[in-house]
Design an enzyme around this catalytic site. Structure first.
Site, PDB file in Angstrom:
ATOM      1  N   GLU A 183     -24.136 -30.978  51.768  1.00 15.63           N
ATOM      2  CA  GLU A 183     -22.869 -30.729  51.880  1.00 15.63           C
ATOM      3  C   GLU A 183     -22.090 -29.891  51.580  1.00 15.63           C
ATOM      4  OE1 GLU A 183     -21.233 -32.490  49.834  1.00 15.63           O
ATOM      5  OE2 GLU A 183     -22.539 -33.090  49.220  1.00 15.63           O
ATOM      6  N   GLU A 326     -24.633 -30.768  48.072  1.00 14.78           N
ATOM      7  CA  GLU A 326     -25.081 -29.293  48.206  1.00 14.78           C
ATOM      8  C   GLU A 326     -26.446 -29.594  49.175  1.00 14.78           C
ATOM      9  OE1 GLU A 326     -25.389 -26.843  45.564  1.00 14.78           O
ATOM     10  OE2 GLU A 326     -22.744 -26.217  44.662  1.00 14.78           O
TER      11      GLU A 326
END
Length: 358
Positions: A183, A326
């Site tokens: 994310e 991430e």
């Protein structure tokens, strides 16, 4: 979900949930049995043996082919950034999306090493983005400020979950058989803290951490903001969609959808850190069996992650003091899944090696 108020989106979500079945316990048992026949003391490979058994139970195959893999990086902005809860400005979200798309972020480096594709999805960035490799599926143009009003409408939250399911289905059609969750969204640890506090029944001081690196004063302010948002919006802990809508984020909803979509197709999902685990908690509350398809990659440094993993009933494979997000930790864990399967395939058994068991 009240039947008389149920939307088409909620009916579609229920249909995906209905397709999620319990793990194949017999396949997991056979994997354990095979593992115990290998030239080692039983259980001596620890979590690698656990992972091999779980992968067998998820896929129904003793040693599944997980060579086609993807990390789904969902990106979205958060209106609560207006409250000064992050060390970085909201403008960093679209800048980092371009970094992902150009292959320059940490997750890109680790994904290349692990043979995984980075799939970047704009599900809620508050600005226009365009790139040939970007999957543009905006459910919202950034959430609203949850300290002043609900972050999303119920319909927007459902749409974001369905988007995650659709992205998973599209990747499955391309041959992907194992997913990692990633994310990007400045302010998303604030939304995650609110979600975890409501769904896990934990005080905000135990769920709100330093995120991108805020100091003690800013952390105290962040805790206050989350407490105000929960008090104002009164999210229903028995209704995960209500929680997502009132204090969540589009990228968190999208990742919950990815997990549900993968589980409905008997594919494993490697969960990254705190934000991804908040999405996993949403998915589990929507469908208890979804948890059986999750593997926890690592223990994040973010406050509350250990408690959250306990609520999920997951044990992390790694502890590297990471807090980047991430999907970085999840992609690293792909190497361990490869190791667990190779051990099952390539180690000699006591019988084949002529080694005595006692």
């Amino acid at each position: 979900m009240d039947e008389h108020k149920e939307t088409n989106g909620e009916r579609a979500l229920k249909e995906t949930i209905r397709r999620i079945r319990p793990m194949d316990d017999e396949a997991a048992r056979l994997a354990r049995s095979h593992s115990d026949s290998l030239t080692k003391p039983p259980g001596s490979l620890g979590k690698l043996e656990d992972a091999a058994a779980k992968l067998a139970g998820i896929t129904g195959e003793l040693w599944p082919d997980l060579s086609k893999r993807a990390v789904i990086v969902m990106a979205g902005d958060h209106g609560v950034c207006e409250e000064g809860v992050s060390a970085f400005p909201q403008a960093v979200t679209p800048q980092m999306v371009h970094n992902f798309l150009n292959g320059g972020a940490a997750v890109n480096v680790l994904a290349r090493q692990a043979g995984a594709e980075v799939v970047c999805v704009d599900i809620g960035v508050a600005s226009e983005l365009s790139h040939e490799r970007l999957i543009s599926r905006k459910a919202v143009w950034g959430t609203r400020n949850m300290a002043k009003e609900p972050a999303m409408t119920r319909e927007e939250a459902v749409s974001a979950v369905l988007t995650g399911i659709e992205v998973a289905q599209e990747q499955l059609q391309r041959g992907v058989r194992v997913f990692a969750t990633g994310e990007m969204g400045i302010g998303n640890t604030t939304a995650s803290a609110a979600i975890v506090s409501v769904l896990a029944g934990l005080p905000v001081r135990e769920t709100a951490g330093r995120g991108t690196g805020i100091d003690d004063k800013a952390l105290s302010h962040k805790i206050n903001v989350v407490e105000r948002a929960i008090a104002l919006n009164k999210p229903d802990p028995e209704d995960p969609i209500d929680v997502l809508a009132k204090v969540g984020g589009a990228e968190i909803a999208g990742l919950a959808g990815v997990i549900l979509g993968a589980a409905s197709n008997r594919c494993p999902v490697v969960i990254d850190g705190y934000i991804s685990s908040a999405a996993a908690l949403i998915a589990m509350r929507l469908c208890e069996h979804a948890r059986e398809y999750m593997l926890a990659s690592h223990l994040s440094q973010e406050r509350g992650h250990a408690l959250l993993l306990q609520k999920l009933g997951l044990s992390p494979l790694l502890q590297l003091d990471m807090r980047l997000g991430e999907g970085t930790g999840a992609v690293l864990a792909f190497h361990l899944l490869d190791a667990s399967i190779r051990l099952m395939q390539e180690m000699a058994t006591f019988d084949s090696a002529g080694v005595s068991k006692s």
